[in-house]
Motif scaffolding. Structure first.
Motif, PDB file in Angstrom:
ATOM      1  N   ALA A 112       0.802  -1.218   0.000  1.00 33.60           N
ATOM      2  CA  ALA A 112       0.000   0.000   0.000  1.00 33.60           C
ATOM      3  C   ALA A 112       0.837   1.271   0.000  1.00 33.60           C
ATOM      4  O   ALA A 112       0.306   2.362  -0.225  1.00 33.60           O
ATOM      5  CB  ALA A 112      -0.946   0.011   1.195  1.00 33.60           C
ATOM      6  N   ARG A 113       2.139   1.153   0.214  1.00 31.48           N
ATOM      7  CA  ARG A 113       2.984   2.343   0.083  1.00 31.48           C
ATOM      8  C   ARG A 113       3.003   2.834  -1.358  1.00 31.48           C
ATOM      9  O   ARG A 113       3.406   3.971  -1.619  1.00 31.48           O
ATOM     10  CB  ARG A 113       4.392   2.031   0.587  1.00 31.48           C
ATOM     11  N   ASN A 114       2.537   2.004  -2.287  1.00 28.61           N
ATOM     12  CA  ASN A 114       2.458   2.371  -3.700  1.00 28.61           C
ATOM     13  C   ASN A 114       1.028   2.640  -4.146  1.00 28.61           C
ATOM     14  O   ASN A 114       0.741   2.629  -5.345  1.00 28.61           O
ATOM     15  CB  ASN A 114       3.042   1.240  -4.559  1.00 28.61           C
ATOM     16  N   ILE A 115       0.118   2.919  -3.212  1.00 29.11           N
ATOM     17  CA  ILE A 115      -1.291   2.989  -3.551  1.00 29.11           C
ATOM     18  C   ILE A 115      -1.612   4.097  -4.552  1.00 29.11           C
ATOM     19  O   ILE A 115      -2.473   3.934  -5.415  1.00 29.11           O
ATOM     20  CB  ILE A 115      -2.159   3.136  -2.284  1.00 29.11           C
ATOM     21  N   ALA A 116      -0.917   5.219  -4.470  1.00 24.24           N
ATOM     22  CA  ALA A 116      -1.214   6.321  -5.386  1.00 24.24           C
ATOM     23  C   ALA A 116      -0.849   5.958  -6.818  1.00 24.24           C
ATOM     24  O   ALA A 116      -1.441   6.488  -7.765  1.00 24.24           O
ATOM     25  CB  ALA A 116      -0.478   7.587  -4.950  1.00 24.24           C
ATOM     26  N   THR A 117       0.110   5.064  -6.987  1.00 27.19           N
ATOM     27  CA  THR A 117       0.486   4.598  -8.327  1.00 27.19           C
ATOM     28  C   THR A 117      -0.461   3.513  -8.811  1.00 27.19           C
ATOM     29  O   THR A 117      -0.964   3.552  -9.939  1.00 27.19           O
ATOM     30  CB  THR A 117       1.924   4.072  -8.331  1.00 27.19           C
ATOM     31  N   MET A 177       5.424   2.730  11.745  1.00 22.30           N
ATOM     32  CA  MET A 177       4.843   4.060  11.638  1.00 22.30           C
ATOM     33  C   MET A 177       5.379   4.806  10.412  1.00 22.30           C
ATOM     34  O   MET A 177       4.645   5.531   9.741  1.00 22.30           O
ATOM     35  CB  MET A 177       5.128   4.866  12.904  1.00 22.30           C
ATOM     36  N   GLU A 178       6.648   4.602  10.096  1.00 27.56           N
ATOM     37  CA  GLU A 178       7.215   5.237   8.908  1.00 27.56           C
ATOM     38  C   GLU A 178       6.498   4.739   7.644  1.00 27.56           C
ATOM     39  O   GLU A 178       6.121   5.532   6.774  1.00 27.56           O
ATOM     40  CB  GLU A 178       8.704   4.936   8.806  1.00 27.56           C
ATOM     41  N   GLY A 179       6.295   3.423   7.558  1.00 29.37           N
ATOM     42  CA  GLY A 179       5.590   2.867   6.411  1.00 29.37           C
ATOM     43  C   GLY A 179       4.149   3.329   6.357  1.00 29.37           C
ATOM     44  O   GLY A 179       3.623   3.634   5.272  1.00 29.37           O
ATOM     45  N   PHE A 180       3.499   3.399   7.514  1.00 27.66           N
ATOM     46  CA  PHE A 180       2.112   3.856   7.545  1.00 27.66           C
ATOM     47  C   PHE A 180       2.017   5.317   7.105  1.00 27.66           C
ATOM     48  O   PHE A 180       1.057   5.711   6.432  1.00 27.66           O
ATOM     49  CB  PHE A 180       1.538   3.672   8.945  1.00 27.66           C
ATOM     50  N   GLY A 181       3.013   6.104   7.457  1.00 26.14           N
ATOM     51  CA  GLY A 181       3.041   7.489   6.996  1.00 26.14           C
ATOM     52  C   GLY A 181       3.120   7.585   5.479  1.00 26.14           C
ATOM     53  O   GLY A 181       2.467   8.436   4.860  1.00 26.14           O
ATOM     54  N   GLN A 182       3.907   6.705   4.858  1.00 27.94           N
ATOM     55  CA  GLN A 182       3.993   6.684   3.401  1.00 27.94           C
ATOM     56  C   GLN A 182       2.648   6.289   2.789  1.00 27.94           C
ATOM     57  O   GLN A 182       2.241   6.841   1.756  1.00 27.94           O
ATOM     58  CB  GLN A 182       5.084   5.708   2.968  1.00 27.94           C
ATOM     59  N   ILE A 183       1.966   5.362   3.441  1.00 22.36           N
ATOM     60  CA  ILE A 183       0.645   4.951   2.955  1.00 22.36           C
ATOM     61  C   ILE A 183      -0.343   6.114   3.047  1.00 22.36           C
ATOM     62  O   ILE A 183      -1.105   6.376   2.107  1.00 22.36           O
ATOM     63  CB  ILE A 183       0.143   3.744   3.763  1.00 22.36           C
ATOM     64  N   CYS A 187      -2.471   7.978   0.142  1.00 19.36           N
ATOM     65  CA  CYS A 187      -3.926   8.095   0.207  1.00 19.36           C
ATOM     66  C   CYS A 187      -4.368   9.551   0.063  1.00 19.36           C
ATOM     67  O   CYS A 187      -5.429   9.840  -0.507  1.00 19.36           O
ATOM     68  CB  CYS A 187      -4.442   7.524   1.522  1.00 19.36           C
ATOM     69  N   GLY A 188      -3.554  10.472   0.595  1.00 21.46           N
ATOM     70  CA  GLY A 188      -3.884  11.886   0.454  1.00 21.46           C
ATOM     71  C   GLY A 188      -3.991  12.308  -1.002  1.00 21.46           C
ATOM     72  O   GLY A 188      -4.783  13.196  -1.343  1.00 21.46           O
ATOM     73  N   GLU A 189      -3.211  11.663  -1.866  1.00 15.51           N
ATOM     74  CA  GLU A 189      -3.280  11.978  -3.296  1.00 15.51           C
ATOM     75  C   GLU A 189      -4.573  11.480  -3.930  1.00 15.51           C
ATOM     76  O   GLU A 189      -4.997  11.987  -4.971  1.00 15.51           O
ATOM     77  CB  GLU A 189      -2.084  11.380  -4.019  1.00 15.51           C
ATOM     78  N   GLU A 219       0.683  11.764  15.120  1.00 12.00           N
ATOM     79  CA  GLU A 219       1.941  12.407  14.729  1.00 12.00           C
ATOM     80  C   GLU A 219       2.360  11.976  13.326  1.00 12.00           C
ATOM     81  O   GLU A 219       2.821  12.792  12.518  1.00 12.00           O
ATOM     82  CB  GLU A 219       3.035  12.062  15.739  1.00 12.00           C
ATOM     83  N   THR A 220       2.200  10.686  13.025  1.00 10.29           N
ATOM     84  CA  THR A 220       2.556  10.170  11.707  1.00 10.29           C
ATOM     85  C   THR A 220       1.678  10.782  10.629  1.00 10.29           C
ATOM     86  O   THR A 220       2.161  11.173   9.555  1.00 10.29           O
ATOM     87  CB  THR A 220       2.404   8.631  11.690  1.00 10.29           C
ATOM     88  N   ALA A 221       0.379  10.890  10.900  1.00 13.62           N
ATOM     89  CA  ALA A 221      -0.544  11.475   9.936  1.00 13.62           C
ATOM     90  C   ALA A 221      -0.227  12.954   9.703  1.00 13.62           C
ATOM     91  O   ALA A 221      -0.279  13.436   8.560  1.00 13.62           O
ATOM     92  CB  ALA A 221      -1.977  11.309  10.428  1.00 13.62           C
TER      93      ALA A 221
END
Length: 295
Positions: A112-117, A177-183, A187-189, A219-221
């Motif tokens: 899911a770190r690649n979800i925007a793609t 948490m770092e990976g979740f932040g990338q996700i 998702c924001g995109e 904090e991550t969000a």
């Protein structure tokens, strides 16, 4: 309840998880160890979206968000790292459609770190992102007991998300948490202007120490460009005549009992935090309608 007043506590645990899923999900779904309550998903989707709008879950598990969305006439897209759970999501969406659900759902198996793609065609279209991060590689699972006659042992099963080391659930909390932040950034995109991110999360214990996981998720969000709008309570317990009805699993209760025997004031969780976030800098989201209770 006034539909213009945002409720701070959602009565989402009135029915047990297995009762909420009975007949609505394929039977194999119950083996997933960390499922979101269907009533949480349905109430959030009802409150923050309209029929025909798009709901996204980047860590969809067996597809609870997608199933509840399509039953409510919304469209849904989800990603799941584990191929067997992604297959269950597809089966559950198909099952929902066979029961008359009018929304459409799609699922992709991947990181899911690649979800925007992966969901590039959905950029700027999602009204709601609804998800929950993993709490680690091990979670509650199920119990199977031996017979009373032979004094058989209690066995634990279906308590692992994955054996794949690439799954974020295997990572230490900072890396998770770092990976979740990338996700969340991806998702924001996908969000449309005014779109909402909703995250269900609860504190956890690591080595007996209570960890403020909701605070770390906030904090991550925020680092991913989101800001907290509301912080609500989604009850995991039931409410009867003003009293709480425990819905905790066997293993939650066992850990609480063991801690109490050591003199530690530990109790089983009765709720999850429901974090409502939006893109930083956007106008504050309008208050949603008061969600109705899923029966």
């Amino acid at each position: 309840m006034n539909e213009n007043v945002l409720p701070s506590v959602l009565a989402t645990g009135q029915l047990q998880s297995r009762v909420q899923r009975r007949g609505r999900y394929v039977a194999e779904s119950m083996r997933h160890p960390g499922k979101m309550l269907p009533s949480i998903a349905s109430q959030v989707i009802s409150a923050f979206t309209e029929p025909g709008e798009l709901v996204v879950d980047p860590m969809c598990g067996i597809g609870t968000t997608l199933v509840e969305a399509v039953h409510l006439g919304r469209h849904a897209a989800g990603m799941e790292y584990e191929s067997d759970f992604a297959g269950l999501t597809a089966a559950n969406v198909q099952h929902a459609r066979s029961q008359g659900a009018t929304g459409y759902g799609r699922v992709a198996c991947g990181d899911a770190r690649n979800i925007a793609t992966v969901f590039g065609d959905l950029r700027g279209l999602a009204a709601l992102v609804l998800t929950s991060p993993p709490y680690g590689v091990r979670t509650h699972g199920h119990v199977r007991c031996g017979s009373r006659e032979d004094g058989g042992p209690v066995k634990k099963l279906n308590h692992r998300y994955s054996t794949d080391k690439g799954n974020l659930a295997h990572q230490p909390l900072p890396q998770l948490m770092e990976g979740f932040g990338q996700i969340l950034a991806g998702c924001g995109e996908l969000l449309r202007p005014g779109g909402i991110v909703a995250i269900t999360i609860r504190p956890i214990r690591v080595g007996g120490r209570l960890v403020d996981l909701p605070g770390q998720v906030i904090e991550t969000a925020e680092a991913a460009g989101l800001q907290l709008t509301y912080r609500l309570v989604a009850l995991l317990c039931g409410l009867r005549s003003g009293r709480l009805i425990n819905r905790a699993s066997f293993f939650q209760m066992l850990e609480a009992w063991r801690s109490q025997e050591k003199g530690q004031p530990v109790f089983a969780a009765a709720h999850e935090d429901l974090l409502i976030l939006r893109i930083r800098g956007e106008l504050s989201c309008s208050r949603p309608q008061s969600p109705t209770q899923t029966e």
